[in-house]
Motif scaffolding. Structure first.
Motif, PDB file in Angstrom:
ATOM      1  N   UNK A  52      -7.776  11.397 -19.631  1.00  0.00           N
ATOM      2  CA  UNK A  52      -7.426  10.159 -18.939  1.00  0.00           C
ATOM      3  C   UNK A  52      -7.459  10.348 -17.436  1.00  0.00           C
ATOM      4  N   UNK A  53      -7.108   9.286 -16.734  1.00  0.00           N
ATOM      5  CA  UNK A  53      -7.135   9.323 -15.270  1.00  0.00           C
ATOM      6  C   UNK A  53      -5.735   9.120 -14.720  1.00  0.00           C
ATOM      7  N   UNK A  54      -5.442   9.819 -13.628  1.00  0.00           N
ATOM      8  CA  UNK A  54      -4.118   9.629 -13.026  1.00  0.00           C
ATOM      9  C   UNK A  54      -3.983   8.252 -12.398  1.00  0.00           C
ATOM     10  N   UNK A  55      -2.768   7.768 -12.344  1.00  0.00           N
ATOM     11  CA  UNK A  55      -2.478   6.506 -11.656  1.00  0.00           C
ATOM     12  C   UNK A  55      -1.961   6.828 -10.258  1.00  0.00           C
ATOM     13  N   UNK A  56      -2.319   5.984  -9.317  1.00  0.00           N
ATOM     14  CA  UNK A  56      -1.889   6.207  -7.938  1.00  0.00           C
ATOM     15  C   UNK A  56      -1.063   5.023  -7.440  1.00  0.00           C
ATOM     16  N   UNK A  57      -0.265   5.308  -6.420  1.00  0.00           N
ATOM     17  CA  UNK A  57       0.542   4.242  -5.824  1.00  0.00           C
ATOM     18  C   UNK A  57       0.732   4.551  -4.344  1.00  0.00           C
ATOM     19  N   UNK A  58       1.125   3.523  -3.606  1.00  0.00           N
ATOM     20  CA  UNK A  58       1.520   3.699  -2.202  1.00  0.00           C
ATOM     21  C   UNK A  58       3.015   3.452  -2.108  1.00  0.00           C
ATOM     22  N   UNK A  59       3.663   4.204  -1.246  1.00  0.00           N
ATOM     23  CA  UNK A  59       5.094   3.976  -1.038  1.00  0.00           C
ATOM     24  C   UNK A  59       5.306   2.624  -0.368  1.00  0.00           C
ATOM     25  N   UNK A  60       6.446   2.026  -0.628  1.00  0.00           N
ATOM     26  CA  UNK A  60       6.769   0.734  -0.022  1.00  0.00           C
ATOM     27  C   UNK A  60       6.638   0.817   1.495  1.00  0.00           C
ATOM     28  N   UNK A  61       5.954  -0.150   2.068  1.00  0.00           N
ATOM     29  CA  UNK A  61       5.786  -0.167   3.517  1.00  0.00           C
ATOM     30  C   UNK A  61       4.671   0.721   4.017  1.00  0.00           C
ATOM     31  N   UNK A  62       4.043   1.487   3.109  1.00  0.00           N
ATOM     32  CA  UNK A  62       2.991   2.421   3.526  1.00  0.00           C
ATOM     33  C   UNK A  62       1.660   2.091   2.857  1.00  0.00           C
ATOM     34  N   UNK A  63       1.477   0.807   2.558  1.00  0.00           N
ATOM     35  CA  UNK A  63       0.206   0.363   1.990  1.00  0.00           C
ATOM     36  C   UNK A  63      -0.857   0.327   3.086  1.00  0.00           C
ATOM     37  N   UNK A  64      -2.137   0.366   2.692  1.00  0.00           N
ATOM     38  CA  UNK A  64      -3.206   0.292   3.697  1.00  0.00           C
ATOM     39  C   UNK A  64      -3.095  -0.912   4.628  1.00  0.00           C
ATOM     40  N   UNK A  65      -2.627  -2.040   4.127  1.00  0.00           N
ATOM     41  CA  UNK A  65      -2.488  -3.207   5.011  1.00  0.00           C
ATOM     42  C   UNK A  65      -1.562  -2.887   6.176  1.00  0.00           C
ATOM     43  N   UNK A  66      -0.478  -2.159   5.906  1.00  0.00           N
ATOM     44  CA  UNK A  66       0.500  -1.852   6.958  1.00  0.00           C
ATOM     45  C   UNK A  66       0.045  -0.689   7.839  1.00  0.00           C
TER      46      UNK A  66
END
Length: 253
Positions: free
Chosen positions: A93-107
């Motif tokens: 399978x493939x790992x899932x990824x996430x961004x920490x709150x407030x640290x998304x690419x938009x920000x």
């Protein structure tokens, strides 16, 4: 004799940023190096002294002290996706990824870079070098799906903002970054992600760092945007003439 220009590298605690900061310090006859990091821990990691500022690029006011008196800016900040805990590679399978709150690419990649460009413009910088990533011509690029962050889309938005700012710029869209020795490969310039269709779509971090610093030395690098990759070590001739390299670039965005 004029004093050497002051160069600020942001994201100086990152893996490529650390290399740029170190190179600036080693070449003190060319410029006065300065760094911006997000945490005191990052400052300690790069053994920063008074020339390393701590600030959050998402908070425009917090980064202003780092920008006072600078002549040029190298932007190496980027959002970083994290792997969801509990992934077991042995199960497939493939790992899932996430961004920490407030640290998304938009920000980070949009608002954070916009804040840096605005701060640089306010102090009258003569040039901004921005390191982005290849893949931005494809909205469906796999990097955009990581953590639902659309990272390449936000990076492109910041690049367009820089190109529209009126400040002389050099936008380097690097291929896959490798932790390998620099200075031993032939570098390749591309446009519109054409290099992604080839077998040469990665580049060592020290070579990206070198191109950042060389871009500050040549008029041929200004008002240009390009993809950057390298041939395998041993294939081709290691790039030494950066004026010629920048002269090959024909694209402004």
């Amino acid at each position: 004799m004029a004093s050497p220009p002051t160069v600020l590298v942001t994201g100086a605690g990152g893996r490529t940023g650390q290399i740029v900061y170190k190179m600036l310090k080693e070449r003190s006859e060319q410029s006065v190096g300065r760094g911006l990091v997000r945490t005191p821990e990052s400052k300690a990691k790069i053994q920063g002294a008074d020339d390393v500022f701590v600030g959050d690029i998402r908070d425009a006011n917090s980064i202003l002290p780092a920008f006072q008196g600078i002549d040029t800016l190298i932007i190496l900040t980027s959002a970083v996706p994290k792997m969801q805990p509990g992934f077991d590679p042995t199960l497939g399978g493939r790992p899932e990824f996430y961004y920490e709150d407030g640290a998304y690419p938009e920000q980070v990649d949009w608002i954070g870079q916009k804040n840096q460009i605005d701060a640089a413009k306010a102090v009258g910088v003569k040039q901004i070098v921005l390191v982005g990533s290849m893949g931005g011509t494809n909205p469906n690029h796999p990097l955009n799906s990581l953590g639902n962050g659309n990272i390449l889309i936000w990076k492109r938005k910041a690049e367009q903002y820089l190109a529209d700012s009126g400040i002389p710029y050099t936008i380097i869209r690097a291929g896959g970054l490798q932790d390998r020795d620099g200075g031993v490969r032939e570098l390749l310039i591309g446009k519109d992600d054409e290099l992604l269709q080839t077998n040469t779509k990665s580049v060592p971090r020290p070579d990206v760092a070198e191109v950042c610093l060389q871009a500050l030395l040549y008029e041929e690098a200004k008002f240009k945007a390009f993809d950057l990759a390298s041939k395998p070590e041993g294939a081709g001739t290691p790039t030494k003439d950066f004026k010629e390299l920048f002269s090959k670039v024909t694209t402004k965005f």
